[in-house]
Design a protein around this motif. Structure first.
Motif, short mmCIF file in Angstrom:
data_model
loop_
_atom_site.label_atom_id
_atom_site.label_comp_id
_atom_site.label_asym_id
_atom_site.label_seq_id
_atom_site.Cartn_x
_atom_site.Cartn_y
_atom_site.Cartn_z
N PHE A 166 0.83 -1.21 0.00
CA PHE A 166 0.00 0.00 0.00
C PHE A 166 0.86 1.26 0.00
N THR A 167 1.89 1.26 -0.83
CA THR A 167 2.86 2.35 -0.85
C THR A 167 2.58 3.28 -2.03
N PRO A 168 2.35 4.56 -1.75
CA PRO A 168 2.17 5.50 -2.88
C PRO A 168 3.48 5.77 -3.59
N SER A 169 3.42 6.49 -4.72
CA SER A 169 4.63 6.74 -5.51
C SER A 169 5.68 7.50 -4.73
N ILE A 170 5.22 8.48 -3.96
CA ILE A 170 6.15 9.24 -3.13
C ILE A 170 5.72 9.04 -1.67
N ASP A 171 6.59 8.44 -0.90
CA ASP A 171 6.25 8.11 0.48
C ASP A 171 6.37 9.36 1.34
N LEU A 172 5.24 9.90 1.75
CA LEU A 172 5.26 11.11 2.56
C LEU A 172 5.28 10.78 4.05
N GLY A 173 5.41 9.51 4.36
CA GLY A 173 5.64 9.13 5.75
C GLY A 173 4.39 8.85 6.55
N PHE A 174 3.27 8.62 5.89
CA PHE A 174 2.08 8.21 6.65
C PHE A 174 1.33 7.13 5.88
N ASP A 175 0.46 6.46 6.59
CA ASP A 175 -0.30 5.36 6.01
C ASP A 175 -1.50 5.95 5.25
N VAL A 176 -1.43 5.92 3.91
CA VAL A 176 -2.49 6.57 3.14
C VAL A 176 -3.85 5.92 3.38
N LEU A 177 -3.84 4.64 3.69
CA LEU A 177 -5.12 3.96 3.86
C LEU A 177 -5.80 4.30 5.18
N SER A 178 -5.02 4.89 6.11
CA SER A 178 -5.62 5.23 7.40
C SER A 178 -6.68 6.30 7.25
N LYS A 179 -6.64 7.03 6.14
CA LYS A 179 -7.67 8.08 6.01
C LYS A 179 -8.83 7.67 5.09
N ALA A 180 -8.87 6.40 4.67
CA ALA A 180 -9.91 5.99 3.73
C ALA A 180 -10.84 4.93 4.32
N CYS A 181 -12.05 4.88 3.80
CA CYS A 181 -12.98 3.82 4.16
C CYS A 181 -13.77 3.42 2.91
#
Ligand SMILES: [Mn+2]
Length: 301
Positions: A57-72
């Protein structure tokens, strides 16, 4: 330890995320009523749900947070096969409600016509509609297509222009169109257009400055609608209407990053449409679609 929590999986949400809940809702819209060439987009939300379980679950540029934590995962809009007008109305109703509850929506199509429903929802929900950003190999701005059919995936932008009345329309990436629709778009007082070729000639910095100036010149909510056929068929064969010499993924990412970075919290709706699993040999486009969803979440603020 509760064995029901641990040993019973809730497969078949996008990326295994929780159902909404809190977070940015990802909504499947398996609309496919007005195919003009190769069918299959209705299967995209289901295939993406199933296969996305197996990716990192890694985006192209890792900004240092879990992107999926903000999605449902909000589930799919349930639709009436073939009834395009009623489906657009349903989509509008669902997205309007979702905007009231969560403030924003990422939709996964389905055919591009669904963006008429999400645009109407945004307009109704916010009481105004600022900017429509159409990222696509096509303009989708014909008067009728096929001839005799006023509302389809090739005409819905005219409906957005007439019904929703955006303050500004930004077309990014078109490279294949009918002269009639190109004239329509160019004659609009409130439209700007960068073709695939224009985008390729701009530096990342030039594009960011261009986007920032435009977004800052108009008020109101922003609607980003991305047809994945803007990408080159060599990396995105899984579409209904492929067009050669398209964008690379890196070039699309620049566009997404510029719009979401500068749009910020004004970006209320992002549509990712037209992925078509049955037209995708070995689902080879799917990693690109997965990355695009993760990158949208990454930059959505
Ligand atoms: Mn298209």
């Amino acid at each position: 330890m509760d064995s029901l929590d641990f040993y019973v999986n809730t497969l078949n949400t996008f990326f295994g995320i929780s159902r909404c809940g809190s977070g940015v809702p990802i909504l499947g819209i398996p609309m496919e009523d007005t195919v003009s060439f190769r069918p299959g987009t209705r299967f995209a939300p289901g295939v993406i749900r199933q296969w996305s379980q197996y990716f990192e679950f890694t985006p192209s540029i890792d900004l240092g947070f879990d992107v999926l934590s903000k999605a449902c995962d909000l589930g799919d809009v349930s639709l009436l096969q073939g009834l395009v007008d009623r489906n657009v109305e349903r989509i509008k109703a669902v997205v309007n409600e979702a905007l009231s509850r969560w403030g924003r929506v990422i939709s996964i199509g389905g055919e591009h016509t669904l963006s008429l429903g999400t645009a109407r929802a945004l307009s109704e929900n916010r009481g105004s509609y600022g900017i429509y950003v159409h990222v696509d190999a096509h303009l989708d701005s014909r008067e009728e297509w096929p001839i005799g059919q006023p509302l389809s995936h090739a005409t819905f932008v005219r409906h957005i222009v007439r019904d929703v009345k955006p303050q500004l329309l930004i077309f990014l990436g078109p490279r294949s169109y009918d002269p009639e629709e190109l004239t329509f778009v160019k004659d609009l007082e409130n439209s700007v257009l960068l073709t695939t070729k224009d985008l390729r000639l701009m530096s990342k910095y030039e594009l960011r400055m261009w986007v920032r100036e435009l977004l800052d010149s108009y008020s109101g909510p922003i609607h980003l609608s991305i047809d994945v056929d803007v990408l080159d068929p060599s990396i995105m064969p899984g579409v209904g209407n492929p067009e050669g010499l398209g964008l690379s993924y890196g070039e699309l990412l620049r566009v997404v990053e510029a719009v979401l970075d500068h749009g910020g919290s004004r970006v209320r709706v992002v549509d990712l449409v037209e992925y078509s699993p049955p037209n995708d040999p070995n689902l080879m486009s799917l990693p690109v679609v997965i990355k695009l969803i993760l990158d949208v979440l990454n930059y959505l603020t």
